[in-house]
Write an enzyme that holds these catalytic residues in place. Sequence first.
Site, PDB file in Angstrom:
ATOM      1  N   HIS A  46       0.820  -1.215   0.000  1.00 47.74           N
ATOM      2  CA  HIS A  46       0.000   0.000   0.000  1.00 47.74           C
ATOM      3  C   HIS A  46       0.854   1.266   0.000  1.00 47.74           C
ATOM      4  O   HIS A  46       1.669   1.455   0.896  1.00 47.74           O
ATOM      5  CB  HIS A  46      -0.911   0.017   1.232  1.00 47.74           C
ATOM      6  CG  HIS A  46      -2.067   0.954   1.102  1.00 47.74           C
ATOM      7  ND1 HIS A  46      -3.268   0.589   0.549  1.00 47.74           N
ATOM      8  CD2 HIS A  46      -2.200   2.259   1.432  1.00 47.74           C
ATOM      9  CE1 HIS A  46      -4.099   1.619   0.563  1.00 47.74           C
ATOM     10  NE2 HIS A  46      -3.461   2.650   1.089  1.00 47.74           N
ATOM     11  N   ASP A  48       0.192   5.589  -1.107  1.00 46.87           N
ATOM     12  CA  ASP A  48      -0.812   6.568  -1.532  1.00 46.87           C
ATOM     13  C   ASP A  48      -0.241   7.705  -2.379  1.00 46.87           C
ATOM     14  O   ASP A  48      -0.780   8.814  -2.376  1.00 46.87           O
ATOM     15  CB  ASP A  48      -1.506   7.150  -0.294  1.00 46.87           C
ATOM     16  CG  ASP A  48      -2.582   6.234   0.254  1.00 46.87           C
ATOM     17  OD1 ASP A  48      -3.603   6.044  -0.420  1.00 46.87           O
ATOM     18  OD2 ASP A  48      -2.396   5.689   1.359  1.00 46.87           O
ATOM     19  N   GLU A 154      -9.074   1.514  -2.634  1.00 50.08           N
ATOM     20  CA  GLU A 154      -9.076   1.535  -1.166  1.00 50.08           C
ATOM     21  C   GLU A 154     -10.451   1.848  -0.587  1.00 50.08           C
ATOM     22  O   GLU A 154     -10.586   2.730   0.253  1.00 50.08           O
ATOM     23  CB  GLU A 154      -8.038   2.529  -0.636  1.00 50.08           C
ATOM     24  CG  GLU A 154      -7.749   2.284   0.835  1.00 50.08           C
ATOM     25  CD  GLU A 154      -6.736   3.241   1.434  1.00 50.08           C
ATOM     26  OE1 GLU A 154      -6.431   3.086   2.626  1.00 50.08           O
ATOM     27  OE2 GLU A 154      -6.253   4.146   0.724  1.00 50.08           O
ATOM     28  N   HIS A 181     -13.465   1.757   3.574  1.00 47.64           N
ATOM     29  CA  HIS A 181     -12.443   2.643   4.127  1.00 47.64           C
ATOM     30  C   HIS A 181     -12.925   3.030   5.527  1.00 47.64           C
ATOM     31  O   HIS A 181     -13.292   2.165   6.313  1.00 47.64           O
ATOM     32  CB  HIS A 181     -12.169   3.828   3.208  1.00 47.64           C
ATOM     33  CG  HIS A 181     -10.919   4.568   3.572  1.00 47.64           C
ATOM     34  ND1 HIS A 181     -10.929   5.815   4.168  1.00 47.64           N
ATOM     35  CD2 HIS A 181      -9.616   4.226   3.471  1.00 47.64           C
ATOM     36  CE1 HIS A 181      -9.689   6.199   4.408  1.00 47.64           C
ATOM     37  NE2 HIS A 181      -8.867   5.250   3.991  1.00 47.64           N
ATOM     38  N   HIS A 222      -9.033  -1.934   7.256  1.00 44.94           N
ATOM     39  CA  HIS A 222     -10.079  -0.924   7.498  1.00 44.94           C
ATOM     40  C   HIS A 222     -11.417  -1.500   7.939  1.00 44.94           C
ATOM     41  O   HIS A 222     -12.237  -0.767   8.499  1.00 44.94           O
ATOM     42  CB  HIS A 222     -10.310  -0.027   6.273  1.00 44.94           C
ATOM     43  CG  HIS A 222      -9.298   1.045   6.077  1.00 44.94           C
ATOM     44  ND1 HIS A 222      -9.236   2.161   6.886  1.00 44.94           N
ATOM     45  CD2 HIS A 222      -8.313   1.183   5.170  1.00 44.94           C
ATOM     46  CE1 HIS A 222      -8.252   2.938   6.465  1.00 44.94           C
ATOM     47  NE2 HIS A 222      -7.657   2.369   5.447  1.00 44.94           N
ATOM     48  N   HIS A 243      -2.609  -3.131   4.753  1.00 42.91           N
ATOM     49  CA  HIS A 243      -1.846  -2.218   5.625  1.00 42.91           C
ATOM     50  C   HIS A 243      -2.496  -2.188   7.005  1.00 42.91           C
ATOM     51  O   HIS A 243      -3.267  -1.318   7.323  1.00 42.91           O
ATOM     52  CB  HIS A 243      -1.710  -0.821   5.010  1.00 42.91           C
ATOM     53  CG  HIS A 243      -2.992  -0.140   4.630  1.00 42.91           C
ATOM     54  ND1 HIS A 243      -3.948  -0.699   3.834  1.00 42.91           N
ATOM     55  CD2 HIS A 243      -3.468   1.105   4.947  1.00 42.91           C
ATOM     56  CE1 HIS A 243      -4.951   0.145   3.669  1.00 42.91           C
ATOM     57  NE2 HIS A 243      -4.694   1.243   4.343  1.00 42.91           N
ATOM     58  N   ASP A 351       2.124   1.932   3.753  1.00 46.96           N
ATOM     59  CA  ASP A 351       1.159   3.046   3.774  1.00 46.96           C
ATOM     60  C   ASP A 351       1.851   4.397   3.606  1.00 46.96           C
ATOM     61  O   ASP A 351       1.312   5.426   4.001  1.00 46.96           O
ATOM     62  CB  ASP A 351       0.337   3.021   5.067  1.00 46.96           C
ATOM     63  CG  ASP A 351      -1.001   3.769   4.938  1.00 46.96           C
ATOM     64  OD1 ASP A 351      -1.370   4.141   3.811  1.00 46.96           O
ATOM     65  OD2 ASP A 351      -1.653   3.982   5.968  1.00 46.96           O
TER      66      ASP A 351
END
Length: 419
Positions: A46, A48, A154, A181, A222, A243, A351
């Site tokens: 993961h 971003d 995600e 999420h 999540h 993650h 992450d």
Amino acid sequence: MIAQLCRAAALAALFPIPFIATPACADDVPQRIERILARAPVIDGHNDLAWEIRENQGAKVEAVDLTRPTDALPQPLQTDIARLRKGHVGAQFWSVYIPAETPGPRAVEMTLEEIDIARRFVAANPRAFAMATTADDIRRIEREGRIASLLGVEGGHQIDGRLSMLRQYKALGVGYMTLTHSKSLEWADSSTDEPRAGGLSAFGKQVVREMNRIGMIVDISHVADTTMRDALAVSTAPVIASHSGARAITDAPRNIPDDLLTAIATNGGVVMVNFYPAFLSNRWRAWDKARTDFAKSQGVSGSAYGPRAPAPLVAWDTAHPEPQATAKDVADHIDHIVAVAGHDHVGIGGDYDGIGGTGPAGMKGVDGYPRVFEELARRGWSDDDLVKLSSGNMLRVMERVEAVAQSMAGTPPIDATAR
């Protein structure tokens, strides 16, 4: 004691005695990890970067030069090519995140825009990156000396309750979808919101089955514990937590309790450990709560750290130094997951560029992964188990997901919607 062992090892090298093993010296550990990660680079679950380019770099994809240090940008990034190389990243799942508050068709539009951003920065750096969708793709691209680039959606809100959108994301190269999420959906509950579905609704279970059919990995980071249990009960393919951490080590709702770690192992899945201090350290979480409370009193966001933070928080941080999470904290989570689930069920999901510019000490960017492997080596991990952590476990999951999809090739698409 270590120094004595090293001296003994040196003497043993000069005067070898058959059948007596000699310990590795502390100075040998970094070189050992370099050798291991050179042959088995990290598959990270993961990152971003795509959202960071959109939100904080004006979506100017080609203007963000990933061949140069990005930590020197006015809005610093945690990812660039040199740091990926230094961190021995061989494959990266780029998250195509959008905010959980984004509803309906706009969620689909933004997801497509995020896929476009990720594909564009990969295409802009063909000597460094290549798109991948399979385990064999990763191996081939790594042999070419490039970083395999995969995509992950995600949040289930990004399909807008339509399995047709899920299939179209797969056609565009998306390898996994996180079921929720930070907000619960009508078909799946989040770990950080009030429940709406009681885990997975009937439609939510159809989402998991359709992901199995098309060969998309089910991601349970999540999600609420109830959602995780339902997903594990329904999925015939291994799942991942792209993650996450161990709740027994750090009491965060986003982390996974021991009974579900055991269930993930039974499923054949992998928990990819997050490097965000909020999921690594109870001490850091207490500091961050006080910081967030102060941010609210000042009417500013508390989600950015360091020079990116609003001025009131920069002053607060000076007066209240951040307690540093470390490679040891990351290793503690990994070791606990191994103690519960086994060496076959753990991986890396840093992450980065989704953690507000923070990170463990000495690991503020994607170059820091070797520090965790060094810590584990000093704890006695074998080469084989370090290879499983870096890439072997995730390659196995991908191959099994691909095999399940192949076995379901004659099954027609599911046409259900959430409404």
